[in-house]
Each structure stands twice: as C-alpha cells, then as structure tokens.
Design a protein around this motif. Structure first.
Motif, PDB file in Angstrom:
ATOM      1  N   GLU A  46     -27.446 -38.107  -7.658  1.00 45.91           N
ATOM      2  CA  GLU A  46     -28.803 -37.838  -7.176  1.00 45.91           C
ATOM      3  C   GLU A  46     -29.579 -36.970  -8.170  1.00 45.91           C
ATOM      4  O   GLU A  46     -30.713 -37.276  -8.532  1.00 45.91           O
ATOM      5  N   LYS A  47     -28.912 -35.882  -8.629  1.00 49.40           N
ATOM      6  CA  LYS A  47     -29.564 -34.984  -9.600  1.00 49.40           C
ATOM      7  C   LYS A  47     -29.840 -35.728 -10.908  1.00 49.40           C
ATOM      8  O   LYS A  47     -30.866 -35.546 -11.553  1.00 49.40           O
ATOM      9  N   PHE A  48     -28.867 -36.573 -11.293  1.00 47.77           N
ATOM     10  CA  PHE A  48     -28.964 -37.349 -12.520  1.00 47.77           C
ATOM     11  C   PHE A  48     -30.209 -38.248 -12.472  1.00 47.77           C
ATOM     12  O   PHE A  48     -31.043 -38.268 -13.389  1.00 47.77           O
ATOM     13  N   TYR A  49     -30.351 -38.952 -11.340  1.00 41.08           N
ATOM     14  CA  TYR A  49     -31.477 -39.874 -11.185  1.00 41.08           C
ATOM     15  C   TYR A  49     -32.799 -39.100 -11.196  1.00 41.08           C
ATOM     16  O   TYR A  49     -33.762 -39.492 -11.852  1.00 41.08           O
ATOM     17  N   LYS A  50     -32.825 -37.959 -10.478  1.00 38.01           N
ATOM     18  CA  LYS A  50     -34.042 -37.135 -10.392  1.00 38.01           C
ATOM     19  C   LYS A  50     -34.470 -36.658 -11.770  1.00 38.01           C
ATOM     20  O   LYS A  50     -35.652 -36.728 -12.136  1.00 38.01           O
ATOM     21  N   ILE A  56     -38.537 -38.839 -17.833  1.00 34.51           N
ATOM     22  CA  ILE A  56     -39.011 -40.029 -18.545  1.00 34.51           C
ATOM     23  C   ILE A  56     -40.245 -40.656 -17.894  1.00 34.51           C
ATOM     24  O   ILE A  56     -41.227 -40.949 -18.557  1.00 34.51           O
ATOM     25  N   VAL A  57     -40.198 -40.823 -16.559  1.00 35.84           N
ATOM     26  CA  VAL A  57     -41.308 -41.522 -15.897  1.00 35.84           C
ATOM     27  C   VAL A  57     -42.462 -40.574 -15.590  1.00 35.84           C
ATOM     28  O   VAL A  57     -43.633 -40.904 -15.822  1.00 35.84           O
ATOM     29  N   LYS A  58     -42.139 -39.365 -15.095  1.00 33.41           N
ATOM     30  CA  LYS A  58     -43.195 -38.452 -14.641  1.00 33.41           C
ATOM     31  C   LYS A  58     -43.898 -37.723 -15.789  1.00 33.41           C
ATOM     32  O   LYS A  58     -44.888 -37.052 -15.568  1.00 33.41           O
ATOM     33  N   GLN A  59     -43.316 -37.777 -16.978  1.00 35.79           N
ATOM     34  CA  GLN A  59     -43.981 -37.077 -18.096  1.00 35.79           C
ATOM     35  C   GLN A  59     -44.241 -38.068 -19.228  1.00 35.79           C
ATOM     36  O   GLN A  59     -43.632 -37.968 -20.291  1.00 35.79           O
ATOM     37  N   PRO A  60     -45.163 -39.025 -18.960  1.00 39.51           N
ATOM     38  CA  PRO A  60     -45.359 -40.086 -19.949  1.00 39.51           C
ATOM     39  C   PRO A  60     -45.824 -39.567 -21.308  1.00 39.51           C
ATOM     40  O   PRO A  60     -45.426 -40.091 -22.354  1.00 39.51           O
TER      41      PRO A  60
END
Ligand code: C5P
Length: 307
Positions: A46-50, A56-60
C-alpha cells in the motif's frame, strides 16, 4: 569493464545484436531493480503504491524535470555503442575519460561549485594519468571480416558522450540533492521516461531489422551479462552521486581502473610497464592533490554546492 565488454560484444563473430535494444533492456533491468528497492524501503504494497503515485503521477512537473537526464542518458548510451563499434578499446576508453573534465566544467557552471587552481591541476593530472594507464594496456583486436570501422565517427561519438555524461551527471546530481526523494525513486522516474525514449530510438534507427529479425536478435548469455553489467553500473553511479559527487566519481573510477590492472598482475600475469606505473602514480598524486585543501574552504564549497 562495461567499456571492454561493449567493445567485445561489437567485434566478436556471429549474429550481431542491436545495440539500441540493449540500451532499452538495461533501462528495464534498472526499473525492475529500483521498483524492488523502493518496495523494500516502503515495507508494504500500500505504501509502495502510494509513494509511486505521489511521486510520479501527482508531481508531473517534477517527473518532467527528470526527462532531461533520461533523454540524455539514452543518447549517451547509444553513442557509447557507436564509439565502441568504431574505435579500438584503448582509444575509446581514453577518449571517454575526458568526461572527468566536462563533469568538472558543468559542476562549476551549473552547481556553482568552486574549484581551487590546485584542484583543476589535479583534474588535468588525473586525465594524463588515466590516458597513460589506458594506453599501456592497448590490446589490438582482430576484427572478423565484414566489420567496418569509422574512426572519426567513433571519436566524435565518444566526445559527444563525454559532454552528455558531464551535463546529465551534474543535472541529475542537482535534482537528486535538491529534494528528499530517494535515489531509487529518482531512478524509477528516470527509467520510466528512458524506456519510451529508448524504444523510439530502436524504432527510428532499426525498425526494419526489428520487424525482420525480432527485438532480441543476436542475444545470448554474453549480451544478457552486458545488459545487467550496464544496469548495475548505472545504479552504482546513482549511489555515488547521491553520497559523494560526480567529480569524486571520476577519481573513484580511475582508482578502480588501476586496482583492476594490479589485480590482473596476479590473476592474469599482466606485465606492469613503466608507462603504466607512471600513469598510476599520477592518478594517485592527483587524488591527494585534489583533496588537499583547507578545511574551512572545503566546508564553504559544500555548503554553496547544496544551495
Ligand atoms: O559514464 P558515466 O558515469 O556518465 O555513466 C553514466 C551511466 O550511468 C549511464 O549509462 C546512465 O544510464 C547510468 N545512470 C543511471 N542512473 C543514474 C545516473 C546514471 O543508470 N541515476
């Protein structure tokens, strides 16, 4: 080691693999390794995915910043294959050592690191020492028929790789030390972007061969070893840049060349020539010369570099 193996892979007889695919495969190996390391760092899925999602996705914009070195490293790695295919092993390795100077140049211009005159002197001494050591071990390879070499193409590729190595290394150091994102996570970002860049190079350069013979044409155990060696080398570079810096990396690799040659004396009956000994002495002197500076000046240098 990577240089020599690359040269061997491009000059041995038999089916010739596509170097552009080997560059992509090294990125794939790095990506898988770094994902495993990030997972180990995080402890559970879970932590890994978060963390992956957040970084990567939230900080384009931040991910885009990593585009620069990832594109440059793909070009650099492809150029190194061009150079290893067109220059003999010694010329190729010697020319590529000029990256020590391009790295220092970019450290001064981009990171605003200041070097003393003695440190510049040490860098020049280092290059001369490495050149002597490399030339002392020139081994002429007999090329199988059908393999053509273009010296100037190889030389320009090696010189361009030196500039890319210096710039990409320093740029990566700047983004690595400018945030608290882990080095493995940074490398995941790097590989995620490098893989599409690398695949584009494959298809732009070699699409007809790939369609005819397949992506893995010419791969055998040696090419797999080369891919893993290149990926492992890349990860070590990332760690050295994180915990030391790019200029020190130049000194460390030069020392490694000497240690491996001295080991060859015992392992393979390598003969130590006068030229080799002189080169090795120059490298060792340059290391002392580079690190010889007043303590306060060294602290100033590091604090200004961190800014
Ligand atoms: O020769 P140089 O030290 O410039 O080599 C850099 C190599 O390290 C390149 O092959 C690049 O792909 C790899 N690298 C990496 N990850 C980093 C930095 C460099 O895989 N973070």
């Amino acid at each position: 080691m990577v240089g020599l193996s690359m040269r061997y892979s491009r000059t041995r007889a038999g089916d010739m693999f596509l170097s552009s695919t080997a560059v992509v495969m090294a990125e794939v190996v790095k990506l898988i390794t770094c994902l495993i390391l990030v997972y180990v760092e995080e402890g559970n899925f879970e932590k890994f995915y978060k963390t992956l999602h957040m970084t990567i996705v939230k900080q384009p914009i931040d991910t885009l910043k990593v585009c620069v070195p990832s594109l440059l490293y793909i070009i650099q790695n492809n150029l190194l294959y061009v150079s290893a295919s067109n220059l003999d092993a010694a010329t190729y390795q010697v020319t590529y050592q000029l990256k020590i100077l391009t790295t220092a140049f970019f450290a001064v211009t981009i990171l605003r690191r200041s070097l003393h005159t003695t440190q510049w002197g040490a860098l020049v001494l280092l290059v001369i020492g490495v050149v002597l050591v490399q030339l002392a071990q020139t081994v002429k390879t007999q090329l199988p028929s059908g393999i053509e070499q273009n010296h100037w193409l190889g030389f320009s590729a090696a010189l361009s790789a030196c500039f890319l190595s210096g710039f990409a290394g320093i740029y990566f150091e700047k983004i690595l030390k400018g945030s608290d994102i882990s080095v493995w996570m940074r490398n995941v970002q790097l590989s995620v972007l490098s893989i599409p860049f690398g695949l584009s190079t494959c298809f732009l350069q070699d699409s007809s061969i790939i369609r005819k013979q397949g992506f893995f044409f010419g791969y055998d155990l040696f090419i797999c070893y080369l891919v893993v060696l290149q990926a492992g080398g890349g990860l070590i570079v990332a760690m050295v840049v994180k915990y030391a810096d790019n200029i020190l990396k130049g000194f460390a690799t030069s020392l490694a060349i000497i240690i491996s040659c001295i080991a060859s004396v015992y392992l393979f009956d390598f003969h130590l020539s006068f030229q080799f000994t002189l080169g090795a002495l120059l490298v060792i002197c340059s290391i002392f010369l580079y690190s010889h500076q007043p303590k306060t000046a060294s602290l100033d240098k590091h604090t200004s570099a961190e800014k």
